[in-house]
Design a protein around this motif. Structure first.
Motif, PDB file in Angstrom:
ATOM      1  N   GLU A 238     -14.571  15.899   0.091  1.00 61.75           N
ATOM      2  CA  GLU A 238     -14.357  17.023   1.006  1.00 61.75           C
ATOM      3  C   GLU A 238     -13.938  16.554   2.391  1.00 61.75           C
ATOM      4  O   GLU A 238     -13.163  17.230   3.085  1.00 61.75           O
ATOM      5  N   ASP A 239     -14.403  15.381   2.801  1.00 60.01           N
ATOM      6  CA  ASP A 239     -14.012  14.848   4.103  1.00 60.01           C
ATOM      7  C   ASP A 239     -12.562  14.382   4.084  1.00 60.01           C
ATOM      8  O   ASP A 239     -11.814  14.573   5.042  1.00 60.01           O
ATOM      9  N   VAL A 240     -12.190  13.743   2.983  1.00 55.02           N
ATOM     10  CA  VAL A 240     -10.799  13.306   2.838  1.00 55.02           C
ATOM     11  C   VAL A 240      -9.865  14.512   2.838  1.00 55.02           C
ATOM     12  O   VAL A 240      -8.823  14.533   3.511  1.00 55.02           O
ATOM     13  N   LEU A 241     -10.243  15.553   2.094  1.00 53.98           N
ATOM     14  CA  LEU A 241      -9.419  16.762   2.039  1.00 53.98           C
ATOM     15  C   LEU A 241      -9.342  17.442   3.405  1.00 53.98           C
ATOM     16  O   LEU A 241      -8.305  17.998   3.769  1.00 53.98           O
ATOM     17  N   ALA A 242     -10.453  17.384   4.161  1.00 55.63           N
ATOM     18  CA  ALA A 242     -10.446  17.970   5.507  1.00 55.63           C
ATOM     19  C   ALA A 242      -9.430  17.263   6.391  1.00 55.63           C
ATOM     20  O   ALA A 242      -8.746  17.894   7.204  1.00 55.63           O
ATOM     21  N   GLY A 243      -9.320  15.955   6.235  1.00 58.97           N
ATOM     22  CA  GLY A 243      -8.334  15.202   7.012  1.00 58.97           C
ATOM     23  C   GLY A 243      -6.913  15.595   6.679  1.00 58.97           C
ATOM     24  O   GLY A 243      -6.079  15.783   7.570  1.00 58.97           O
ATOM     25  N   PHE A 244      -6.630  15.754   5.392  1.00 60.22           N
ATOM     26  CA  PHE A 244      -5.287  16.167   4.998  1.00 60.22           C
ATOM     27  C   PHE A 244      -5.003  17.601   5.441  1.00 60.22           C
ATOM     28  O   PHE A 244      -3.893  17.922   5.868  1.00 60.22           O
ATOM     29  N   ALA A 245      -6.010  18.470   5.338  1.00 60.90           N
ATOM     30  CA  ALA A 245      -5.830  19.864   5.749  1.00 60.90           C
ATOM     31  C   ALA A 245      -5.541  19.972   7.239  1.00 60.90           C
ATOM     32  O   ALA A 245      -4.830  20.879   7.688  1.00 60.90           O
ATOM     33  N   ALA A 246      -6.089  19.044   8.020  1.00 58.42           N
ATOM     34  CA  ALA A 246      -5.860  19.057   9.465  1.00 58.42           C
ATOM     35  C   ALA A 246      -4.476  18.558   9.833  1.00 58.42           C
ATOM     36  O   ALA A 246      -4.033  18.728  10.969  1.00 58.42           O
ATOM     37  N   GLY A 247      -3.762  17.937   8.874  1.00 52.79           N
ATOM     38  CA  GLY A 247      -2.422  17.437   9.147  1.00 52.79           C
ATOM     39  C   GLY A 247      -2.286  15.939   9.051  1.00 52.79           C
ATOM     40  O   GLY A 247      -1.204  15.392   9.299  1.00 52.79           O
ATOM     41  N   GLY A 248      -3.385  15.230   8.689  1.00 52.15           N
ATOM     42  CA  GLY A 248      -3.294  13.789   8.530  1.00 52.15           C
ATOM     43  C   GLY A 248      -2.461  13.409   7.320  1.00 52.15           C
ATOM     44  O   GLY A 248      -2.361  14.177   6.360  1.00 52.15           O
ATOM     45  N   VAL A 249      -1.862  12.211   7.362  1.00 54.39           N
ATOM     46  CA  VAL A 249      -1.038  11.761   6.246  1.00 54.39           C
ATOM     47  C   VAL A 249      -1.754  10.735   5.383  1.00 54.39           C
ATOM     48  O   VAL A 249      -1.326  10.464   4.253  1.00 54.39           O
ATOM     49  N   ASP A 250      -2.839  10.145   5.907  1.00 55.13           N
ATOM     50  CA  ASP A 250      -3.509   9.078   5.172  1.00 55.13           C
ATOM     51  C   ASP A 250      -4.854   8.802   5.837  1.00 55.13           C
ATOM     52  O   ASP A 250      -5.161   9.361   6.896  1.00 55.13           O
ATOM     53  N   TYR A 251      -5.649   7.926   5.208  1.00 54.87           N
ATOM     54  CA  TYR A 251      -6.912   7.535   5.820  1.00 54.87           C
ATOM     55  C   TYR A 251      -7.278   6.118   5.363  1.00 54.87           C
ATOM     56  O   TYR A 251      -6.834   5.660   4.298  1.00 54.87           O
ATOM     57  N   VAL A 252      -8.032   5.418   6.201  1.00 55.10           N
ATOM     58  CA  VAL A 252      -8.601   4.125   5.848  1.00 55.10           C
ATOM     59  C   VAL A 252     -10.101   4.198   6.119  1.00 55.10           C
ATOM     60  O   VAL A 252     -10.543   4.882   7.042  1.00 55.10           O
ATOM     61  N   VAL A 253     -10.869   3.519   5.302  1.00 59.28           N
ATOM     62  CA  VAL A 253     -12.319   3.580   5.393  1.00 59.28           C
ATOM     63  C   VAL A 253     -12.826   2.453   6.287  1.00 59.28           C
ATOM     64  O   VAL A 253     -12.393   1.299   6.164  1.00 59.28           O
ATOM     65  N   LYS A 254     -13.715   2.806   7.221  1.00 64.96           N
ATOM     66  CA  LYS A 254     -14.355   1.803   8.057  1.00 64.96           C
ATOM     67  C   LYS A 254     -15.436   1.078   7.261  1.00 64.96           C
ATOM     68  O   LYS A 254     -16.122   1.701   6.444  1.00 64.96           O
ATOM     69  N   PRO A 255     -15.662  -0.222   7.510  1.00 66.13           N
ATOM     70  CA  PRO A 255     -14.907  -1.064   8.443  1.00 66.13           C
ATOM     71  C   PRO A 255     -13.484  -1.310   7.920  1.00 66.13           C
ATOM     72  O   PRO A 255     -13.306  -1.597   6.736  1.00 66.13           O
ATOM     73  N   VAL A 256     -12.518  -1.142   8.808  1.00 74.97           N
ATOM     74  CA  VAL A 256     -11.118  -1.204   8.395  1.00 74.97           C
ATOM     75  C   VAL A 256     -10.728  -2.624   8.005  1.00 74.97           C
ATOM     76  O   VAL A 256     -11.250  -3.596   8.553  1.00 74.97           O
ATOM     77  N   ARG A 257      -9.818  -2.703   7.066  1.00 69.71           N
ATOM     78  CA  ARG A 257      -9.255  -3.992   6.642  1.00 69.71           C
ATOM     79  C   ARG A 257      -7.862  -4.097   7.244  1.00 69.71           C
ATOM     80  O   ARG A 257      -7.006  -3.246   6.995  1.00 69.71           O
ATOM     81  N   ILE A 258      -7.639  -5.112   8.033  1.00 68.02           N
ATOM     82  CA  ILE A 258      -6.394  -5.250   8.796  1.00 68.02           C
ATOM     83  C   ILE A 258      -5.147  -5.172   7.919  1.00 68.02           C
ATOM     84  O   ILE A 258      -4.218  -4.405   8.226  1.00 68.02           O
ATOM     85  N   PRO A 259      -5.029  -5.916   6.820  1.00 65.22           N
ATOM     86  CA  PRO A 259      -3.794  -5.835   6.013  1.00 65.22           C
ATOM     87  C   PRO A 259      -3.520  -4.412   5.515  1.00 65.22           C
ATOM     88  O   PRO A 259      -2.371  -3.968   5.480  1.00 65.22           O
ATOM     89  N   GLU A 260      -4.591  -3.685   5.152  1.00 62.90           N
ATOM     90  CA  GLU A 260      -4.411  -2.317   4.676  1.00 62.90           C
ATOM     91  C   GLU A 260      -3.909  -1.411   5.789  1.00 62.90           C
ATOM     92  O   GLU A 260      -2.992  -0.602   5.593  1.00 62.90           O
ATOM     93  N   VAL A 261      -4.509  -1.551   6.981  1.00 60.68           N
ATOM     94  CA  VAL A 261      -4.068  -0.729   8.110  1.00 60.68           C
ATOM     95  C   VAL A 261      -2.612  -0.998   8.434  1.00 60.68           C
ATOM     96  O   VAL A 261      -1.818  -0.067   8.637  1.00 60.68           O
ATOM     97  N   LEU A 262      -2.226  -2.264   8.491  1.00 60.91           N
ATOM     98  CA  LEU A 262      -0.847  -2.609   8.844  1.00 60.91           C
ATOM     99  C   LEU A 262       0.138  -2.080   7.802  1.00 60.91           C
ATOM    100  O   LEU A 262       1.223  -1.591   8.155  1.00 60.91           O
TER     101      LEU A 262
END
Length: 301
Positions: free
Chosen positions: A96-120
């Motif tokens: 539901e949190d992931v869907l809330a992000g997309f509903a707000a207009g986000g295009v993607d998400y990364v889970v903390k603690p973030v992994r640098i290669p994934e973010v880049l």
């Protein structure tokens, strides 16, 4: 010549209420060639956007006061930077949190603690896609014409700069323009479009082109000098959004490989779109298609 995404001065906005905890991410982005702007919350982020529009935004989802979802909604409500991709950084991995992000207009998400290669990797993909999308849409903003997209609720989801200027001159406010455009596409008797006289005496032709995406409707705008108002060409009106984009780049002299690079498709796919364009326009060569497009879109007598 191939149009390429600029690799110089790539700007990322990092929004987090504890930015010092992400110093490692700032350093990694800097080493990857990004200029990093940092905002310690939602309100500072919105103020910063008034000064500089980044290529992408990395947004903390959970912040005191205005959370990341609300910040994203406000960003997407402003035409000047609604196109900027928002990637959420969150410890919330529930569906539901992931869907809330997309509903707000986000295009993607990364889970903390973030992994640098994934973010880049995600950042590079979304920033590039957003820029190429703007290039392909703004390709329509040449030769005295523009484009407007209405969303499923009849609101202006996107408009090319030229179209925005014309609609402002005709209707004053975006809401007034959207009201009129909704009426245009809702009335079957006006399906072939209408022509309105601009304050300076020129004529603006507005033609619905049908669905352009999930819930979106495209409206094509063409400006004519006084005494040079021409009826819409039914053949051009039957082109899909993708076919219109391909034709617009053909008219600018681009090769199939160039167009594929710009629109993010293979040259073979470009060629298939071009075959459909030829069939709908009743022409046999790209030169003939380009000439027809230029004659249709050129506002000069």
């Amino acid at each position: 010549m191939t149009v390429e995404v600029q690799e110089v001065e790539r700007v990322v906005l990092l929004v987090d209420d504890m930015p010092s905890s992400l110093d490692f991410l700032v350093q990694a982005l800097d080493q990857a060639g990004y200029t990093v702007l940092v905002a310690p919350g939602g309100e500072p982020a919105l103020r910063l956007l008034d000064l500089s529009v980044p290529d992408a935004i990395l947004m903390d989802a959970v912040m005191p006061g205005m959370d990341g979802f609300e910040v994203c909604r406000r960003i997407k409500a402003v035409d000047a930077y609604a196109h900027v991709p928002v990637i959420f950084m969150t410890g919330l991995a529930e569906t539901e949190d992931v869907l809330a992000g997309f509903a707000a207009g986000g295009v993607d998400y990364v889970v903390k603690p973030v992994r640098i290669p994934e973010v880049l990797a995600r950042l590079a993909t979304h920033a590039r896609n957003a820029r190429l999308a703007r290039l392909s849409r703004e390709a329509l903003d040449i030769g005295g014409h523009g484009v407007v997209l209405l969303d499923g609720l009849g609101r202006i989801a996107w408009q090319s700069p030229q179209a925005a200027a014309w609609l402002a001159a005709l209707f004053g406010t975006p809401d007034a323009a959207a009201d009129w455009l909704r009426g245009l596409i809702a009335d079957p008797t006006r399906g072939s479009g209408e022509t309105r006289v601009m304050p300076d005496g020129r004529s603006l032709q507005l033609r619905p082109l049908g669905p352009a995406g999930i819930g979106e409707t495209m409206i094509f705008l063409s400006l004519r000098q006084p005494g040079n108002v021409q009826p819409a060409r039914p053949a051009l009106a039957t082109l899909t959004r993708r076919e219109t984009e391909v034709l617009s780049w053909i008219a600018k002299g681009k090769t199939n490989r160039d167009i594929g690079d710009i629109l993010g498709m293979s040259p073979r796919t470009v060629n298939k779109h071009l075959e459909h364009v030829f069939e709908k326009l009743g022409v046999e060569t790209r030169a003939a298609a380009a000439a027809l497009a230029i004659r249709e879109f050129d506002p000069e007598p």
